[in-house]
Design a protein around this motif. Structure first.
Motif, PDB file in Angstrom:
ATOM      1  N   ALA A  89      42.717  35.217 -33.179  1.00 35.28           N
ATOM      2  CA  ALA A  89      43.591  35.186 -32.001  1.00 35.28           C
ATOM      3  C   ALA A  89      43.857  36.583 -31.462  1.00 35.28           C
ATOM      4  O   ALA A  89      44.071  36.756 -30.258  1.00 35.28           O
ATOM      5  CB  ALA A  89      44.917  34.500 -32.360  1.00 35.28           C
ATOM      6  N   LYS A  90      43.822  37.580 -32.317  1.00 36.23           N
ATOM      7  CA  LYS A  90      44.108  38.946 -31.877  1.00 36.23           C
ATOM      8  C   LYS A  90      42.982  39.485 -31.018  1.00 36.23           C
ATOM      9  O   LYS A  90      43.211  40.096 -29.965  1.00 36.23           O
ATOM     10  CB  LYS A  90      44.342  39.848 -33.086  1.00 36.23           C
ATOM     11  N   ARG A  91      41.740  39.262 -31.432  1.00 34.06           N
ATOM     12  CA  ARG A  91      40.579  39.776 -30.696  1.00 34.06           C
ATOM     13  C   ARG A  91      39.953  38.741 -29.766  1.00 34.06           C
ATOM     14  O   ARG A  91      38.977  39.032 -29.078  1.00 34.06           O
ATOM     15  CB  ARG A  91      39.526  40.292 -31.679  1.00 34.06           C
ATOM     16  N   LYS A  92      40.513  37.540 -29.767  1.00 32.95           N
ATOM     17  CA  LYS A  92      40.038  36.478 -28.879  1.00 32.95           C
ATOM     18  C   LYS A  92      38.548  36.202 -29.078  1.00 32.95           C
ATOM     19  O   LYS A  92      37.765  36.149 -28.130  1.00 32.95           O
ATOM     20  CB  LYS A  92      40.310  36.831 -27.412  1.00 32.95           C
ATOM     21  N   LYS A  93      38.151  36.001 -30.319  1.00 29.77           N
ATOM     22  CA  LYS A  93      36.741  35.730 -30.595  1.00 29.77           C
ATOM     23  C   LYS A  93      36.631  34.957 -31.912  1.00 29.77           C
ATOM     24  O   LYS A  93      37.543  34.961 -32.735  1.00 29.77           O
ATOM     25  CB  LYS A  93      35.936  37.030 -30.689  1.00 29.77           C
ATOM     26  N   TRP A  94      35.470  34.290 -32.074  1.00 31.62           N
ATOM     27  CA  TRP A  94      35.200  33.584 -33.318  1.00 31.62           C
ATOM     28  C   TRP A  94      34.560  34.546 -34.306  1.00 31.62           C
ATOM     29  O   TRP A  94      33.597  35.231 -33.982  1.00 31.62           O
ATOM     30  CB  TRP A  94      34.273  32.396 -33.067  1.00 31.62           C
ATOM     31  N   ARG A  95      35.089  34.574 -35.513  1.00 27.64           N
ATOM     32  CA  ARG A  95      34.569  35.442 -36.569  1.00 27.64           C
ATOM     33  C   ARG A  95      33.866  34.584 -37.614  1.00 27.64           C
ATOM     34  O   ARG A  95      34.395  33.560 -38.060  1.00 27.64           O
ATOM     35  CB  ARG A  95      35.693  36.236 -37.225  1.00 27.64           C
ATOM     36  N   THR A  96      32.650  34.974 -37.994  1.00 25.65           N
ATOM     37  CA  THR A  96      31.871  34.222 -38.981  1.00 25.65           C
ATOM     38  C   THR A  96      32.383  34.523 -40.385  1.00 25.65           C
ATOM     39  O   THR A  96      32.432  35.677 -40.803  1.00 25.65           O
ATOM     40  CB  THR A  96      30.387  34.568 -38.871  1.00 25.65           C
ATOM     41  N   MET A  97      32.782  33.469 -41.096  1.00 27.78           N
ATOM     42  CA  MET A  97      33.292  33.618 -42.461  1.00 27.78           C
ATOM     43  C   MET A  97      32.194  33.406 -43.500  1.00 27.78           C
ATOM     44  O   MET A  97      32.241  33.990 -44.584  1.00 27.78           O
ATOM     45  CB  MET A  97      34.423  32.609 -42.707  1.00 27.78           C
ATOM     46  N   PRO A 112      41.188  30.744 -48.507  1.00 28.13           N
ATOM     47  CA  PRO A 112      41.563  31.415 -47.256  1.00 28.13           C
ATOM     48  C   PRO A 112      42.876  32.183 -47.374  1.00 28.13           C
ATOM     49  O   PRO A 112      43.716  31.901 -48.230  1.00 28.13           O
ATOM     50  CB  PRO A 112      41.686  30.255 -46.254  1.00 28.13           C
ATOM     51  N   ALA A 113      43.030  33.147 -46.464  1.00 30.63           N
ATOM     52  CA  ALA A 113      44.261  33.920 -46.388  1.00 30.63           C
ATOM     53  C   ALA A 113      45.394  33.050 -45.847  1.00 30.63           C
ATOM     54  O   ALA A 113      45.168  32.014 -45.221  1.00 30.63           O
ATOM     55  CB  ALA A 113      44.059  35.143 -45.493  1.00 30.63           C
ATOM     56  N   ALA A 114      46.617  33.492 -46.099  1.00 29.12           N
ATOM     57  CA  ALA A 114      47.788  32.739 -45.636  1.00 29.12           C
ATOM     58  C   ALA A 114      47.874  32.785 -44.112  1.00 29.12           C
ATOM     59  O   ALA A 114      47.522  33.783 -43.485  1.00 29.12           O
ATOM     60  CB  ALA A 114      49.052  33.306 -46.260  1.00 29.12           C
ATOM     61  N   GLY A 115      48.326  31.685 -43.529  1.00 24.86           N
ATOM     62  CA  GLY A 115      48.466  31.596 -42.081  1.00 24.86           C
ATOM     63  C   GLY A 115      47.911  30.278 -41.575  1.00 24.86           C
ATOM     64  O   GLY A 115      47.398  29.464 -42.351  1.00 24.86           O
ATOM     65  N   THR A 116      48.006  30.070 -40.269  1.00 24.48           N
ATOM     66  CA  THR A 116      47.449  28.879 -39.632  1.00 24.48           C
ATOM     67  C   THR A 116      46.295  29.310 -38.736  1.00 24.48           C
ATOM     68  O   THR A 116      46.477  30.129 -37.833  1.00 24.48           O
ATOM     69  CB  THR A 116      48.518  28.139 -38.802  1.00 24.48           C
ATOM     70  N   PHE A 117      45.108  28.771 -38.997  1.00 25.24           N
ATOM     71  CA  PHE A 117      43.909  29.194 -38.284  1.00 25.24           C
ATOM     72  C   PHE A 117      43.092  27.965 -37.854  1.00 25.24           C
ATOM     73  O   PHE A 117      43.225  26.885 -38.435  1.00 25.24           O
ATOM     74  CB  PHE A 117      43.028  30.090 -39.161  1.00 25.24           C
ATOM     75  N   ARG A 118      42.245  28.185 -36.846  1.00 21.60           N
ATOM     76  CA  ARG A 118      41.308  27.160 -36.399  1.00 21.60           C
ATOM     77  C   ARG A 118      39.912  27.533 -36.890  1.00 21.60           C
ATOM     78  O   ARG A 118      39.495  28.688 -36.807  1.00 21.60           O
ATOM     79  CB  ARG A 118      41.313  27.039 -34.876  1.00 21.60           C
ATOM     80  N   TYR A 119      39.188  26.537 -37.387  1.00 18.82           N
ATOM     81  CA  TYR A 119      37.832  26.731 -37.891  1.00 18.82           C
ATOM     82  C   TYR A 119      36.871  25.819 -37.133  1.00 18.82           C
ATOM     83  O   TYR A 119      37.264  24.762 -36.627  1.00 18.82           O
ATOM     84  CB  TYR A 119      37.754  26.411 -39.389  1.00 18.82           C
TER      85      TYR A 119
END
Length: 316
Positions: A89-97, A112-119
């Motif tokens: 959300a910070k860089r407005k891009k999809w990052r490959t995990m 995964p790291a703590a937080g709420t994320f979209r995959y």
């Protein structure tokens, strides 16, 4: 003469028939050749199949440190590269995990790291040749899946071995926090006295006894002595300190009760530090020390919380 008249028409008819048959054969050959060419040309799959990439996340809610399964399903049994991506959300891009070569289905496990994320799962464009046919699978993306990972709860520290006076001091601090603390402080997990913080508290009490002054860690004389702060000696913690000198060596429970009450009545900030009025955290840990030297009792209390899960309360 009559034979010649019949022979010529017969030959003419035969020639016409041969031409027609030959033409039909040529047309058939050309049609067969065209069909073979068509089969050998690239065949794109229907749009529904191109986009048939599915991502399933299990569980959908977890705690930091838990293992989460990302199951990827594709519409084809041909192996194709698929990237598991998370929205930044910070860089407005999809990052490959992670990237896997998927043949129909595959599972990626991670913590995964703590937080709420979209995959999402992103399948790359691929080509496959089967029986003379070249199949093209265009790039496809799954729908997004949301995952919530809660911070890990603080773990209880290795308990320190406390003296009788230190046990009484810790009990009074706990009682004071439950009596005068905010609701979120009262409901936070009580982690007890930790070995590292208690060792630091004892060292500080000895230092105060040697200098003859009750000084908090980080104060002027303490900095001049070049001694590490408790947060540096016991990393990963946010620490508030309360120190005092009592002009009596009395080790009775009443004397310790009186000392804690005096801290709560002090106008110099001991109340805020003792009750964690400036901190919010899921749990608090303590370091306590009670040392008698030269007829004076030197006491130190450290109230600590994990830095990663500590926030300001806005009260200070």
């Amino acid at each position: 003469m009559r034979l010649t008249r019949h022979t010529v028409p017969t030959l003419a008819v035969g020639l016409v028939v041969a031409v027609l048959v030959g033409g039909t054969a040529v047309v058939a050959q050309e049609r067969a050749s065209a069909e073979r060419s068509a089969r050998q040309t690239t065949l794109a799959q229907p749009a529904a199949a191109q986009r048939a990439v599915k991502l399933t996340v299990s569980p959908r809610s977890a705690t930091r440190g838990d293992t989460v399964s990302f199951r990827i399903t594709t519409s084809t049994r041909h192996p194709r590269p698929v990237r598991l991506q998370r929205w930044d959300a910070k860089r407005k891009k999809w990052r490959t995990m992670a990237t896997r070569t998927v043949k129909a289905r595959a599972t990626i496990t991670a913590k995964p790291a703590a937080g709420t994320f979209r995959y999402r799962a992103h399948a790359s464009k691929t080509r496959h040749r089967t029986g003379g046919r070249v199949h093209v699978h265009t790039a496809a993306k799954s729908t997004t899946s949301r995952l919530t990972v809660r911070p890990a709860p603080p773990t209880a520290p290795k308990p320190g071995t406390l003296t009788t006076d230190e046990k009484a001091l810790l009990a009074d601090v706990r009682t004071a926090r439950q009596t005068y603390g905010r609701a979120d402080v009262k409901s936070a997990r009580d982690l007890g006295a930790g070995t590292c913080l208690t060792a630091y508290a004892r060292e500080h009490a000895r230092w105060m006894a040697a200098t003859g002054r009750a000084v908090d860690p980080g104060a002027g004389p303490h900095r001049a002595a070049k001694r590490a702060l408790p947060s540096a000696s016991c990393p990963g913690r946010t620490v508030d300190a309360v120190t005092h000198a009592i002009g009596t060596a009395d080790s009775s429970a009443a004397a310790i009760d009186l000392a804690v009450d005096a801290w709560l009545a002090s106008p110099y900030g001991e109340t805020a530090r003792l009750l964690s009025s400036c901190r919010r955290a899921p749990g608090f840990e303590y370091g306590v020390a009670s040392l008698t030297s030269g007829g004076t009792r030197w006491m130190t209390v450290l109230v600590s919380s994990p830095t990663a899960s500590t926030s300001t309360s806005g009260a200070c």
